[in-house]
Design a protein around this motif. Structure first.
Motif, PDB file in Angstrom:
ATOM      1  N   CYS A 106      69.123  43.636  46.484  1.00 31.61           N
ATOM      2  CA  CYS A 106      69.403  42.668  47.596  1.00 31.61           C
ATOM      3  C   CYS A 106      68.598  41.288  47.271  1.00 31.61           C
ATOM      4  O   CYS A 106      67.735  41.136  46.353  1.00 31.61           O
ATOM      5  N   PRO A 107      69.302  40.414  47.775  1.00 27.09           N
ATOM      6  CA  PRO A 107      68.700  38.921  47.282  1.00 27.09           C
ATOM      7  C   PRO A 107      67.234  38.495  47.522  1.00 27.09           C
ATOM      8  O   PRO A 107      66.422  37.888  47.095  1.00 27.09           O
ATOM      9  N   THR A 108      66.785  38.933  48.837  1.00 24.49           N
ATOM     10  CA  THR A 108      65.555  38.490  49.351  1.00 24.49           C
ATOM     11  C   THR A 108      64.588  39.664  49.607  1.00 24.49           C
ATOM     12  O   THR A 108      65.017  40.708  49.911  1.00 24.49           O
ATOM     13  N   ARG A 109      63.188  39.146  49.526  1.00 24.45           N
ATOM     14  CA  ARG A 109      62.318  40.260  50.093  1.00 24.45           C
ATOM     15  C   ARG A 109      62.731  40.844  51.242  1.00 24.45           C
ATOM     16  O   ARG A 109      62.353  42.123  51.810  1.00 24.45           O
ATOM     17  N   ALA A 154      65.502  43.204  51.533  1.00 19.49           N
ATOM     18  CA  ALA A 154      64.909  44.307  50.836  1.00 19.49           C
ATOM     19  C   ALA A 154      64.076  45.398  51.833  1.00 19.49           C
ATOM     20  O   ALA A 154      64.184  46.417  51.659  1.00 19.49           O
ATOM     21  N   TYR A 160      59.876  44.434  45.338  1.00 19.88           N
ATOM     22  CA  TYR A 160      59.993  43.157  45.514  1.00 19.88           C
ATOM     23  C   TYR A 160      58.865  42.285  44.911  1.00 19.88           C
ATOM     24  O   TYR A 160      57.740  42.791  44.923  1.00 19.88           O
ATOM     25  N   THR A 198      64.830  43.828  44.856  1.00 25.52           N
ATOM     26  CA  THR A 198      65.426  42.299  44.564  1.00 25.52           C
ATOM     27  C   THR A 198      65.404  42.203  42.820  1.00 25.52           C
ATOM     28  O   THR A 198      64.619  42.773  42.112  1.00 25.52           O
ATOM     29  N   MET A 229      73.169  36.775  46.747  1.00 24.49           N
ATOM     30  CA  MET A 229      72.529  36.872  45.287  1.00 24.49           C
ATOM     31  C   MET A 229      72.865  35.769  44.167  1.00 24.49           C
ATOM     32  O   MET A 229      72.194  35.144  43.634  1.00 24.49           O
TER      33      MET A 229
END
Ligand code: AMP
Length: 415
Positions: free
Chosen positions: A75-78, A81, A103, A125, A154
């Motif tokens: 996943c791109p971000t906390r 996630a 993360y 992440t 991402m």
């Protein structure tokens, strides 16, 4: 199709039932049967469409009775996630499978305790995952399912090298489920590189906003935006309002002004540390604060149930960003409203959004706030007591209405 007709195991069906899901969403109906066959999936879907269950349910099903790390969700971000992890944990409730999350910004020790206990499904992440891979704390050699969530995001965040590194450490024979809200060329090229004969599924045509969102544009002088915001926030029904500003500085300034006006508010942007972001999100989610002011950090992946309104304090500079911002409201069938403030300098930004949407957004102008941009279609509101939905047929251009050829021409001329 129903959840129990898709070939899902009884405990998985039971888990979604307990969450109150009655019917699969379109992306779930399309993707789950394909993923259950073991095929790769290329899903065009944004957050809010139910895509997490679309990849998580067949993955959990596939891992039944197995042990060890077999599935990875990148996943791109906390924020995303955490959200995917929480959903995954809910979906795995009736099974023996453990879902974990990694993360950045938290203690590595804590990660290690979790990793030692053993995860079957790991949500991570890219940055933090690479740290653990390099230290030998995570082993992907037994992986069966790799999920890329919000792949476009991402790549926007520059994670292509990390993605490559992760792929290098995954078995070549695996199932890959790839989700992205948009499909620009770099995303297509990544999909091409890592998917094998994928089946493409699309949740909703690209570039449309979520159904059930009433959308309005409020022409307003730049210097009067906060005053207008405070006025709107006093309306009944403004229970849970997500406000987007263009800059971090703007987010801090607006939240300070709202706070001084006695409005309960939190702020979320890239300069806030992990704890501050989690705290802000929790306070908003739990209804302790009425307003969350955010920059685009929160644009995607922010899954808060019951957001009543999204207000674009600054018009989005990127028209696609508008769709993502507005997608934060009216999740999973709820009704929502999206309001975009438009100063004189932002008329072009709003037109670009309208061009992308293919329809004109209705204007609502409050006396004393506008800047002389009114057109015949502008709805004047002498007072704001009545919720807009009850107003009767004065709207020249409803959200969702198709453009007339003349309107389209007008947009084309100015864009
Ligand atoms: P997602 O797009 O996966 O982030 O999901 C958006 C929201 O919809 C989450 O709050 C989910 O819990 C919810 N959701 C997902 N699938 C369903 C469904 N079939 N029925 C009702 N709600 C759902």
């Amino acid at each position: 199709m129903r959840f129990d007709e898709m070939g899902l195991a009884p405990e998985v069906v039971q888990a979604v039932k307990e969450l109150g899901y009655e019917h699969p969403t379109p992306i779930q109906s399309m993707a789950i049967p394909i993923a259950l066959e073991g095929k790769d999936v290329l899903g065009k879907a944004q957050t809010g469409t139910g895509k997490t269950a679309a990849f998580m349910l067949p993955t959990l099903q596939r891992l039944r009775g197995k042990e060890g790390l077999r599935a990875l969700v990148l996943c791109p971000t906390r924020e995303l996630a955490i959200q995917v992890y929480e959903s995954g944990r809910d979906y795995a409730r009736g099974s023996e499978l453990f879902v974990g999350v990694l993360y950045g910004g938290t203690s590595v020790e804590k990660d290690l305790r979790g990793l030692r206990a053993g995860y079957d499904v790991l949500v991570a992440t890219p940055g933090r995952l690479i740290d653990h891979l390099e230290r030998g704390n995570v082993d992907l050699s037994q992986l069966e399912v790799l999920v890329l969530d919000e792949a476009d995001r991402m790549l926007d965040m520059g994670f292509r090298p990390q993605i490559n590194e992760v792929i290098r450490r995954c078995p070549k024979v695996r199932q890959t489920l790839f989700f992205s809200a948009t499909m620009p060329n770099d995303v297509k090229s990544l999909a091409y590189d890592i998917l094998r004969d994928p089946v493409t599924v699309e949740a909703a045509p690209q570039k449309t906003t979520a159904d059930g969102v009433d959308q309005f544009v409020y022409p307003v002088q730049e210097s009067k935006k906060t005053e207008l915001l405070i006025k709107l926030l006093q309306r009944p029904g403004m229970d849970s309002v997500l406000v987007f500003t263009r800059t971090k500085f703007g987010a801090d300034r607006v939240s300070g002004q709202l706070g001084r006006a006695g409005i309960k508010v939190e702020v979320m942007h890239g300069d806030r540390n992990m704890q501050q972001r989690v705290r802000a999100l929790d306070a908003f989610r739990d209804g302790e604060v009425q307003v969350l002011v955010a920059t685009d950090v929160a644009q995607r992946g922010l899954d808060v149930e019951g957001i009543s309104h999204v207000i674009n304090y600054d018009a989005p500079q990127d028209p696609e960003g508008y769709v993502h911002r507005v997608g934060r409201t009216a999740r999973a069938g709820a009704k929502g409203e999206a309001i975009t403030f438009m100063s004189g300098g932002e008329m072009g930004d709003v037109r670009a959004v309208e061009f992308l949407l293919g329809y004109r957004l209705p204007r609502v102008e409050l006396p004393g706030f506008g800047f002389g941009s009114a057109t015949e279609e502008t709805i004047y509101t002498p007072e704001l007591k009545q919720p807009r939905g009850k107003r009767s047929g004065r709207m020249g251009a409803r959200s969702g209405a198709a453009l007339t050829p003349e309107q389209l021409q007008e947009l084309l001329n100015v864009s």
